[in-house]
Scaffold this motif. Structure first.
Motif, PDB file in Angstrom:
ATOM      1  N   VAL A 104       0.854  -1.190   0.000  1.00 56.92           N
ATOM      2  CA  VAL A 104       0.000   0.000   0.000  1.00 56.92           C
ATOM      3  C   VAL A 104       0.893   1.244   0.000  1.00 56.92           C
ATOM      4  N   TYR A 105       0.304   2.364  -0.404  1.00 56.79           N
ATOM      5  CA  TYR A 105       1.047   3.621  -0.436  1.00 56.79           C
ATOM      6  C   TYR A 105       0.900   4.336   0.904  1.00 56.79           C
ATOM      7  N   TRP A 106       2.017   4.635   1.522  1.00 53.56           N
ATOM      8  CA  TRP A 106       1.977   5.192   2.873  1.00 53.56           C
ATOM      9  C   TRP A 106       1.519   6.635   2.893  1.00 53.56           C
ATOM     10  N   ARG A 107       1.705   7.328   1.817  1.00 50.21           N
ATOM     11  CA  ARG A 107       1.343   8.744   1.840  1.00 50.21           C
ATOM     12  C   ARG A 107      -0.062   8.990   1.319  1.00 50.21           C
ATOM     13  N   LEU A 108      -0.813   7.924   1.142  1.00 49.13           N
ATOM     14  CA  LEU A 108      -2.233   8.062   0.842  1.00 49.13           C
ATOM     15  C   LEU A 108      -3.016   7.595   2.065  1.00 49.13           C
ATOM     16  N   THR A 109      -4.279   7.982   2.115  1.00 42.62           N
ATOM     17  CA  THR A 109      -5.123   7.459   3.185  1.00 42.62           C
ATOM     18  C   THR A 109      -5.539   6.036   2.821  1.00 42.62           C
ATOM     19  N   ARG A 156      -8.503   4.967   2.479  1.00 39.58           N
ATOM     20  CA  ARG A 156      -9.552   5.030   1.473  1.00 39.58           C
ATOM     21  C   ARG A 156      -8.960   5.293   0.080  1.00 39.58           C
ATOM     22  N   GLU A 157      -8.012   6.227   0.014  1.00 36.13           N
ATOM     23  CA  GLU A 157      -7.404   6.532  -1.288  1.00 36.13           C
ATOM     24  C   GLU A 157      -6.691   5.317  -1.868  1.00 36.13           C
ATOM     25  N   LEU A 177      -9.386   3.149  -3.314  1.00 34.41           N
ATOM     26  CA  LEU A 177      -9.972   3.719  -4.530  1.00 34.41           C
ATOM     27  C   LEU A 177      -9.017   3.531  -5.712  1.00 34.41           C
ATOM     28  N   TYR A 178      -7.731   3.701  -5.433  1.00 30.61           N
ATOM     29  CA  TYR A 178      -6.771   3.506  -6.524  1.00 30.61           C
ATOM     30  C   TYR A 178      -6.728   2.049  -6.977  1.00 30.61           C
ATOM     31  N   ASP A 230      -9.643   7.670   6.673  1.00 34.56           N
ATOM     32  CA  ASP A 230      -9.204   8.937   6.075  1.00 34.56           C
ATOM     33  C   ASP A 230      -7.913   9.456   6.700  1.00 34.56           C
ATOM     34  N   LEU A 240      -3.725   9.057   6.936  1.00 34.29           N
ATOM     35  CA  LEU A 240      -2.647   8.566   6.088  1.00 34.29           C
ATOM     36  C   LEU A 240      -2.139   7.225   6.620  1.00 34.29           C
ATOM     37  N   GLU A 275       0.745   6.073   6.767  1.00 39.81           N
ATOM     38  CA  GLU A 275       1.974   6.161   7.566  1.00 39.81           C
ATOM     39  C   GLU A 275       1.678   6.272   9.055  1.00 39.81           C
TER      40      GLU A 275
END
Lengths: 357, 276
Positions: B104-109, B111-112, B115-116, B146, B148, B150
């Motif tokens: 997963v991407y740490w700098r996204l929430t 939810r984001e 969604l991605y 919601d 991040l 991280e």
């Protein structure tokens, strides 16, 4: 559980996409303002009306007012290509930095990490010490040699790192460091044995935009533009590669192909920038980091924002370098490093762990 | 898609699968056989465990099933689809959580991230939003979705990785040591989720090192050792088969089964069996 409200909140296509939607438009406006300032300013005092008139005539509009040949030449042959080159080089360095930071999954990656700068320095030094860098001929030979050196060094790094059809990230970084260190040694030796051309080499290595004109722009702009397009096309693959090779592969990315083309895209942008303007440090490292803090980690949006940010930064830096007190012009590379390094450190200390992904 | 899936056909079938690697250096320079002539059928539904020491070939098997690697020999079919001929179709039907890689991407929430992931699976916007909330609820992250990533704990990140893997509602979920590296509390959280993940006709295929975990979660297991299949079948049957004089009088565990089948304990096997 209640169903999610459909609405503007849900924008899956660009992740992080709902953050600051008008940023790019604002940056584009800032870019145009910076470009205008850059063209309107210089040691020769030329009225703004004249500058606008020369520009209008230059793009084929009917001439109004009158001005001297000299004014026209200063604006059209010196200031315009220089400003556009600053834009191109800044965009290329920042775009390349975005690609390599994502591709190498390394926050310290910049356009120069895979041997581009050392290769360009080697090419340029070769041209200068061989006596090919003098006069009008030097306008063409130095960038060409530098570009060939950059591309050659990059190919060597990729070749050394390659295993089968793919080049693992760690091997790319290590090969890049090794090739850069070796070429730096060769460049130093060439400088010492080069005698009176030493100063020319040093000046080139510092990086700057003085004396650059249309030929430099004609070489750099198409290559940078092509690199940006290629990186954009593989932006989604780059997003997935950031998670790791196997995650990317499981989502259908052909990892080896995507990585090779992204290296080519990032390398092309960096090589064109360095070949036309010398070694301008920190732009490629800082700009993607700063833009990532603002727009998030999605690489297509990040690429666009970084390209705009890099262009703005270098236009402003060049403007500052030209307006340095004392009348003598600073090489812009000195300025970007001298201001960029402390600025970067401040942001780094404030943001700490927030920097990555 | 969540509707009843045909129980008749197996979720995963391997036939005579061999996978070799070229080792470039180290003690085992030359060819390493990670899996040799392995045939296995994973029934649809429930949690199926792959057990074995380091270097047994568990991860290699999972990579073959998720089409990250092709087999050197043999046939792999996933949900009736030939993995060599139609890797793209297999990938669409499999959710994957790998060990070691950040998924997963740490700098996204949270939810984001979902969604991605949904957009990568071509879910349209409105559906993606609803689906993201649904799976976030399933893994108990709705309240923090919601924030991040991280700021998440390691257990929350792993639960988010699980949510990401099922966002497209795949009939097969492939997990490589889903609780490895987690603190005991986080491991308990993740284990609690796995049973629910196998609901609705979904099959979970997971590699694990942890005999107790397999014992508690898996309806059936395969025991691998040095690239070979040692034993396979419902957990209870395997345990029963390993009944010996030594273990008489106390509850049987999978550790007993492993011991009697391979002649050594799992800890001892780890020391000699590891691949570079």
């Amino acid at each position: 559980m209640s169903p999610a409200p459909p609405g503007p909140d849900v924008r899956p296509a660009a992740f992080g996409g709902r953050r600051r939607p008008y940023l790019e438009a604002a940056m584009l406006a800032a870019l145009l303002v910076a470009l205008g300032f850059s063209i309107a300013t210089g040691p020769a005092r030329i009225p703004l009306v004249t500058v606008v008139g020369v520009l209008a005539a230059g793009i084929g509009l009917p001439q109004w007012g009158s001005w001297s040949e000299a004014a026209s030449a200063i604006v059209w042959d010196l200031r315009v290509p220089r400003a556009l080159l600053a834009l191109t080089v800044g965009a290329g360095l920042a775009g390349s930095g975005t690609v390599f930071q994502g591709l190498l999954r390394n926050p310290l990656a910049d356009p120069l990490i895979i041997g581009v700068s050392a290769g360009a320095a080697f090419g340029a030094t070769l041209a200068i010490t061989a006596g090919l860098g003098a006069g009008a001929l030097g306008m063409v030979t130095i960038p060409l040699f530098a570009f060939a050196g950059a591309v050659g060094a990059m190919a060597l790094v990729y070749g050394l790192a390659r295993r089968g059809s793919d080049a693992p990230v760690e091997d790319l970084i290590l090969a890049g460091i090794a090739v850069s260190a070796f070429l730096a040694a060769v460049v130093s030796w060439m400088q010492i044995s080069g005698g009176e051309s030493l100063q020319r080499v040093l000046f080139w290595l510092m990086g700057g935009l003085s004396g650059r004109s249309w030929p430099h722009l004609a070489m750099a702009a198409p290559i940078v533009a092509a690199g940006i397009c290629l990186a954009w096309l593989f932006g989604r693959d780059l997003n997935l590669l950031m998670l790791g090779d196997e995650s990317a592969r499981s989502m259908g990315v052909s990892v080896a192909t995507a990585r090779l083309l992204l290296v080519v895209a990032g390398g092309m942008m960096a090589a064109a920038a360095v070949a036309s303007a010398g070694l301008i440090g920190f732009v490629g490292l800082i700009v993607p980091h700063l833009m990532r803090l603002v727009v998030g980690p999605e690489n297509r949006r990040l690429l666009l924002a970084s390209v705009l940010g890099g262009a703005i930064l270098l236009l402003v830096a060049d403007l500052a370098a030209r307006s340095a007190p004392g009348g003598a012009e600073l090489p812009v590379g000195i300025l970007t490093a001298a201001l960029g390094a402390p600025f970067f450190l401040v942001v780094l200390l404030r943001e700490r762990r927030r920097f990555w992904t | 898609m969540t509707a009843e899936r045909a129980k008749a056909s197996p979720a995963v079938e391997l036939e005579g699968v061999t996978r070799r690697f070229q080792a470039r250096s180290g003690a085992q320079k030359g060819e390493v056989v990670a899996l040799s002539g392995l045939s296995l059928s994973v029934p649809a539904g429930g949690i199926y465990g792959l057990l074995g020491p380091n270097g047994a070939g568990k991860t290699t098997l999972l990579r073959l099933v998720s089409t990250i690697l092709p087999p050197s020999e043999g046939r792999v079919s996933v949900l009736g689809i030939d993995a060599l001929r139609h890797p793209d179709r297999v990938r669409r039907s499999v959710g994957l959580v790998l060990g070691g890689e950040r998924s997963v991407y740490w700098r996204l929430t949270g939810r984001e991230n979902l969604l991605y992931a949904a957009s990568l699976h071509d879910l349209p916007g409105g559906v993606a939003g609803r689906r993201a909330e649904e799976v976030l609820g399933q893994v108990g992250l709705l309240e923090r979705c919601d924030d991040l990533v991280e700021r998440y704990s390691s257990g929350m990140r792993q639960r988010l990785a699980l949510a990401r893997a099922i966002v497209h509602d795949p009939p097969l979920l492939v997990l490589d040591e889903p609780t490895a590296g987690l603190d005991p509390h986080a491991a308990v959280e993740v284990r609690a989720l796995l049973g629910a993940m196998a609901g609705g006709g979904r099959t979970v295929l997971m590699a694990t090192h942890n005999m107790e975990e397999a014992d508690r979660l898996c309806s059936a297991v395969a025991i691998l050792d040095r690239g070979r299949l040692i034993a396979e079948g419902p957990t209870e049957v395997l345990k029963e088969r390993s009944r010996t004089a030594r273990s008489a009088g106390r509850g049987l565990t999978l550790e007993d089964a492993f011991l009697s089948l391979t002649g050594r304990s799992l800890a001892a096997a780890d020391e000699v069996g590891a691949l570079p």
